[in-house]
Design an enzyme around this catalytic site. Sequence first.
Site, short mmCIF file in Angstrom:
data_model
loop_
_atom_site.label_atom_id
_atom_site.label_comp_id
_atom_site.label_asym_id
_atom_site.label_seq_id
_atom_site.Cartn_x
_atom_site.Cartn_y
_atom_site.Cartn_z
N SER A 191 -4.32 -1.19 0.61
CA SER A 191 -3.37 -2.23 1.02
C SER A 191 -4.13 -3.47 1.47
O SER A 191 -5.00 -3.39 2.35
CB SER A 191 -2.49 -1.70 2.15
N ALA A 192 -3.76 -4.63 0.93
CA ALA A 192 -4.55 -5.84 1.14
C ALA A 192 -4.54 -6.32 2.59
O ALA A 192 -5.54 -6.86 3.07
CB ALA A 192 -4.04 -6.96 0.23
N HIS A 193 -3.44 -6.15 3.30
CA HIS A 193 -3.38 -6.70 4.65
C HIS A 193 -4.27 -5.94 5.63
O HIS A 193 -4.49 -6.39 6.75
CB HIS A 193 -1.94 -6.76 5.17
N GLY A 221 0.81 -1.21 0.00
CA GLY A 221 0.00 0.00 0.00
C GLY A 221 0.85 1.26 0.00
O GLY A 221 0.50 2.26 -0.64
N THR A 222 1.95 1.22 0.71
CA THR A 222 2.86 2.37 0.74
C THR A 222 3.41 2.66 -0.65
O THR A 222 3.46 3.81 -1.09
CB THR A 222 4.01 2.12 1.72
N GLN A 224 -7.84 2.02 5.05
CA GLN A 224 -8.62 1.60 6.20
C GLN A 224 -10.08 1.33 5.87
O GLN A 224 -10.76 0.60 6.60
CB GLN A 224 -8.55 2.68 7.30
N CYS A 277 5.21 8.16 24.38
CA CYS A 277 6.08 7.25 25.13
C CYS A 277 6.04 5.84 24.58
O CYS A 277 6.69 4.95 25.10
CB CYS A 277 5.71 7.27 26.62
#
Length: 460
Positions: free
Chosen positions: A194-196, A69-70, A177, A320
């Site tokens: 993105s498939a995942h 996807g990136t 998303q 944090c």
Amino acid sequence: MPYFDAASSAPLHPVARQALLASLDEGWADPARLYREGRRARMLLDAAREAAAEAVGCRPDELVFTPSGTRAVHSGISGALAGRRRVGTRLVVSAVEHSSVLHAAEAHAAAGGSLTEVPVGRSGAVEAAAFAAALEPGTALACLQSANHEVGTAQPVAEVAEACGAAGVPLLVDAAQSLGWGPVEGAWSLLAASAHKWGGPAGVGLLAVRKGVRFSPQGPADERESGRAAGFENLPAIVAAAASLRAVRAEAEAEGARLRGLVDRIRGRVPELVPDVEVVGDPVRRLPHLVTFSCLYVDGETLLHELDREGFSVSSGSSCTSSTLTPSHVLRAMGVLSEGNVRVSLPTGTSEEDVDRFLAVLPGVVAQVRERLGAPEATTEPGGSGSLVVDALGKRCPIPVIELAKVIGDVPVGGTVTVLADDEAARLDIPAWCEMRGQEYVGEEPSPRGGSAYVVRRVA
């Protein structure tokens, strides 16, 4: 063990597993070859492209598969900017885009391009009018996610796409998303996913470029995937990605309604069960499976570890929990509390019992972390001295806010507490604490000892 981090990566869908295993035997050959095995592979690739295009809402010849996807985002942005370089160099993005978009935007700016970030409100959404106003002459491309990956807020894509169309600017939508829940509305020009994120295998992205959009692929030329995604196609993974996208879409209406009910339970019960909590994101215009909340006086990393010990896998945008010790850019842009941040994103099939057990475990875990950090009880007793200075230099979240909360009752109404802090999270969390506790945030000043001085006036 309940896995509540589907927004990072969803568990592999059973249909994806079946399709992956089957295509390992049938789809190993080169789909560009004309012999029998190649033709069989080409048929699998074409069928996967048609299924994915149907889910996206585009033509099959407008869609290519990418290694992630990136990569789809980076290729989409660079190709669209290059294709419209004669128009201008301005790139317009929202302040809460996924890091893949923001990294591409930073690279564009570093190379001499112009960049405009459109701010968001406390819900995490842009205003369509503000986005439209940012589309100045010379704008080559605009980017807007369909729904936020950290807080779940849905963006007004259709309205922004209309404004982009009126300005003659193509709009790239990051639909990573949301695509598993339904097609993206509006007249967008480019779309990446993105498939995942929907239960397909990792290592498969998709990029759709509408016909008529000026697009010039960057990098060395390649004959595969219309020249927009170089390299040999991972055909088994592509087939599994397309099959799982079709499967989750068939389940989306019923499962989305069920998960929305579970998320509504979390949104409503967490503030009742845990004191000093801020639930962030739009309560209505949002993804059905995702909720984010932040807990005052809590170390986010410790909170995640303790929840993991109890068997719950969740995510966080707290400073944090990051290697940079800075709050999530999404929470920062929204101006909401970042400390003790928890993102719960429920995968398909999450049971009511798992959610109920999470709600039963959470209050005790938060209380333990707060006690360990010496967090104060809520007090508003009359104070004495008119002003106090709290030295929290060198201390990380949530200590500066804890120290502020401990002494706010020691000054009278109208008195001030100045917190000296060099933790970037304090710039966000101290104003957020003031809003939550009904105190006045006066502002930030340079500190002669380094860091900043945050001034708070007691009004309650």
